[in-house]
Design an enzyme around this catalytic site. Structure first.
Site, PDB file in Angstrom:
ATOM      1  N   THR A  40       0.830  -1.206   0.000  1.00  0.00           N
ATOM      2  CA  THR A  40       0.000   0.000   0.000  1.00  0.00           C
ATOM      3  C   THR A  40       0.863   1.254   0.000  1.00  0.00           C
ATOM      4  O   THR A  40       0.562   2.237  -0.689  1.00  0.00           O
ATOM      5  CB  THR A  40      -0.927  -0.002   1.230  1.00  0.00           C
ATOM      6  OG1 THR A  40      -1.771  -1.152   1.183  1.00  0.00           O
ATOM      7  CG2 THR A  40      -1.785   1.253   1.272  1.00  0.00           C
ATOM      8  N   HIS A  43       1.994   1.996  -3.447  1.00  0.00           N
ATOM      9  CA  HIS A  43       0.960   2.708  -4.218  1.00  0.00           C
ATOM     10  C   HIS A  43       0.974   4.198  -3.880  1.00  0.00           C
ATOM     11  O   HIS A  43       0.845   5.051  -4.767  1.00  0.00           O
ATOM     12  CB  HIS A  43      -0.423   2.121  -3.913  1.00  0.00           C
ATOM     13  CG  HIS A  43      -0.658   0.764  -4.484  1.00  0.00           C
ATOM     14  ND1 HIS A  43      -0.769   0.534  -5.840  1.00  0.00           N
ATOM     15  CD2 HIS A  43      -0.810  -0.450  -3.889  1.00  0.00           C
ATOM     16  CE1 HIS A  43      -0.980  -0.752  -6.052  1.00  0.00           C
ATOM     17  NE2 HIS A  43      -1.003  -1.371  -4.879  1.00  0.00           N
ATOM     18  N   ILE A 264      -6.195  -7.953  -5.348  1.00  0.00           N
ATOM     19  CA  ILE A 264      -7.257  -7.088  -5.873  1.00  0.00           C
ATOM     20  C   ILE A 264      -7.104  -6.968  -7.386  1.00  0.00           C
ATOM     21  O   ILE A 264      -6.207  -6.278  -7.874  1.00  0.00           O
ATOM     22  CB  ILE A 264      -7.202  -5.699  -5.221  1.00  0.00           C
ATOM     23  CG1 ILE A 264      -7.315  -5.841  -3.695  1.00  0.00           C
ATOM     24  CG2 ILE A 264      -8.330  -4.810  -5.751  1.00  0.00           C
ATOM     25  CD1 ILE A 264      -7.097  -4.558  -2.947  1.00  0.00           C
TER      26      ILE A 264
END
EC number: 1.1.1.103
Length: 343
Positions: A40, A43, A264
């Site tokens: 994360t 990102h 995802i």
């Protein structure tokens, strides 16, 4: 205090100084010892579409950590100054149907530490005491700092009974590789993991994978034949978010198999639903960790001999954070630790 923050709407992070967090009457203040870089955070570093839509600016980020309680709100019970803790990064409302039923990991009002509110890449972090989790003394700071992704791997892998089962894991990122070790630890028979990254497949071998398959060079069907698997995998763990990997997983499942999805995929990913329907597959979506059953299982597995040490491949002082992010971005790392001891 020193913190690693997103100060502008663009790539990168900045080591800067921010205000020390205030401690609410139900909060604990944690002096951070170690943090780990999550996918994360990559990102957020890249400032991709998801980050642009999600991350407030300016804000310091990070949600994988361990530290020591140095201050407590007046209503806090069950903790003491000096307790070493990590913490659940999903802050839940406590009032929705799922929260009130004890299913807080399904709270529809979840707020993420370091995503929706100030994070752990800082000298201090304030969180609700409910979210703090005491770390037993025999567990190292480095391992405690990765309890968040370890929890994702645990929640995913232990969604189904693995004893004696053949398990396919698609995606050899750190969570997928930790899932290998978990599956072997709890008694799976064959644990096969697929990816196209040789460095991370080698990490998976060190963690106990029966076979670590580079699907750009090797056929999964051939591997199954080598392992005398004539009917398919009993359990599939999709960790990559790559549509072709999910397709391969569904094709490789035995009838009646069980699939947990943590990766995802793109929003409009198409699959062959005949593989799901006519095989009678059970599919479960995974988000975060069960509060706090997953956390107790993590501790129990480490105390009973689970060895995750190979997954931690790089360590840097926080002042060298750019080297840590470069290691993650290279694709040739496991978990990367940032040390805040001298911050």
């Amino acid at each position: 205090m020193k913190a690693l923050a997103k100060l502008e709407r663009g790539p990168g992070l900045t080591l800067t100084r921010v205000k020390k967090p205030e401690v609410g009457h139900n909060d604990v203040l944690i002096k951070i010892r170690r943090t780990a870089i999550c996918g994360t955070d990559i990102h957020i570093w890249k400032w991709d579409d998801w980050a642009q839509k999600t991350i407030p600016v300016p804000m310091h980020v990070g949600h994988e950590y361990v530290g020591e309680i140095v201050e407590m709100g007046q209503e806090v019970r069950g903790f003491s100054i000096g307790d070493r803790v990590s913490g659940e990064g999903h802050i839940t409302c406590g009032f929705c149907r799922n929260c009130r039923a004890g299913r807080r990991h399904l709270c529809r009002n979840t707020v993420g530490v370091g995503v929706n509110r100030e994070g752990a890449f800082a000298e201090y972090l304030a969180i609700p005491a409910f979210n703090a989790f005491k770390i037993p003394p025999e567990i190292s700071d480095d391992l405690a700092a990765i309890f968040d992704p370890f929890g994702n791997a645990t929640h995913t892998a232990l969604s189904f009974n693995l004893v004696g089962e053949d398990v396919l894991i698609t995606g050899a990122g750190p969570i997928g590789v930790m899932a290998v070790a978990i599956a072997k630890h709890v008694g799976a028979r064959n644990v096969v993991i697929t990816d196209i990254n040789d460095y991370r497949l080698e990490l998976a071998r060190k963690m106990g994978a029966t076979r670590a398959v580079n699907v750009s060079r090797e056929s999964l069907r051939d591997v199954m034949a080598d392992l005398h698997m004539t009917e398919g995998f009993d359990v599939g763990l999709e960790m990559s978010g790559v549509p072709s990997a999910f397709t391969s997983l569904l094709e490789s499942m035995n009838h009646g198999g069980k699939v947990a999805l943590l990766g995802i995929p793109p929003a409009q990913t198409a699959i062959d639903w005949n593989q799901v329907i006519f095989k009678g597959l059970e599919i479960k979506g995974i988000y975060g960790r069960e509060m706090f059953e997953t956390w107790y299982k993590m501790v129990a597995m480490l105390q009973s001999g689970l060895d995750l040490s190979p997954i931690i491949t790089h360590r840097f002082a926080v002042d060298d954070y750019e080297k840590g992010f470069a290691a993650m971005l290279s694709g040739e790392s496991g978990k990367v630790i940032l040390d805040w001891a001298d911050a």
